[in-house]
Scaffold this motif. Sequence first.
Motif, short mmCIF file in Angstrom:
data_model
loop_
_atom_site.label_atom_id
_atom_site.label_comp_id
_atom_site.label_asym_id
_atom_site.label_seq_id
_atom_site.Cartn_x
_atom_site.Cartn_y
_atom_site.Cartn_z
N LYS A 197 0.84 -1.19 0.00
CA LYS A 197 0.00 0.00 0.00
C LYS A 197 0.88 1.24 0.00
O LYS A 197 1.82 1.33 0.79
N ALA A 199 -8.87 3.39 9.54
CA ALA A 199 -7.95 2.60 8.71
C ALA A 199 -8.36 2.59 7.23
O ALA A 199 -7.50 2.67 6.34
N VAL A 203 -9.92 4.85 5.63
CA VAL A 203 -9.86 6.18 5.03
C VAL A 203 -8.41 6.65 4.99
O VAL A 203 -7.83 6.78 3.91
N GLY A 204 -7.83 6.87 6.15
CA GLY A 204 -6.40 7.19 6.21
C GLY A 204 -6.10 8.67 6.14
O GLY A 204 -5.43 9.21 7.01
N SER A 205 -6.60 9.33 5.11
CA SER A 205 -6.35 10.77 4.96
C SER A 205 -7.28 11.32 3.89
O SER A 205 -7.87 10.56 3.12
N ARG A 221 1.64 5.36 0.56
CA ARG A 221 1.24 6.26 1.64
C ARG A 221 -0.07 6.97 1.33
O ARG A 221 -0.75 7.45 2.21
N HIS A 259 -2.54 5.42 0.09
CA HIS A 259 -3.58 4.38 0.21
C HIS A 259 -3.95 3.68 -1.07
O HIS A 259 -5.04 3.19 -1.23
#
Lengths: 136, 170
Positions: A79, B141, B143-145, A81, A83
């Motif tokens: 993955k 998790a 989504v993340g950002s 950074r 995503h």
Amino acid sequence: MRKTSILFALPLWAGLSAAAAPEQILRDLEAEARRDSQTFTAFSAVRGEQFYRTERAGVDGGKISCASCHTADPRALGKTRAHKEILPLAPGANRERFTDPAKVDKWFRRNCNDVLGRACTAVEKGDFLAWLLSVK
Amino acid sequence: MKRPMQIAVLVFTVGATGGLLASGGEKEGSKILTQASNAKWQAECASCHMAYQPGLLPERSWRKLMAGLDKHFGENASLDPATAEEITRFLAANSADRSGNRRSARIAASIPAAAVPLRISETAYFRRKHDEIASDIWRRAKVGSPANCQACHQAAEKGDYSERNVKIPR
């Protein structure tokens, strides 16, 4: 004989791009390593694995290694950074890996810079690929 | 008397139908970001993140971003000059201030003239549209950002950011 059939089969699935087998890319790296270092003998998969797992100081203060994005198992999905899924790095799990020399150069250039803060040597790249090829 | 009336009705009907069609098409189109595509943009940008549509940032932002790819949000994303130039041209031609799309125009209008944001999430438009999203949702998790559009906007890759296609993961 086996080698010949692989060479003939390659363009069938790799399309019309400048496809090469990972083994060919490894041979090219070997020639480069010999030019760079007179003491070079052979690539080492053991050194390659160590290189892959070694954590270094990242730009944001955290630790970074190849495994940060490609995971501890190079046959698994990674993955980014941002995503996005990364397809497996090991050629045994993803036959498109290390078949396009330009793509290989591009990603070594970028990722060596991000993880090591410098370009990788031919020996480092060769060790790395030798290990990835040994992971089945 | 009769005839001018018929013509008037006809003109009105045609005009109204045409107007309806046009506004219907316009309305639909404006919700979806312009679907411009370029093979190099797709291949290069989407290897690390969703290929953010050019209509999400103004031309000046894309130019600045493409000029700094060697330090792209903390990563080296450098490209060969020919590829970088082609992608820059594509982004500029379809950028928020040039695409003609309604959502894009609103994004562009929300950015002060002197500002050159590199993150879509820095624009006032984005912030206004996401002001109800609590910070713990961004950190989930799945989504993340805020860079991970399609985590919630299920049709983001098609340029569709409409509210009815939002599903926030648990």
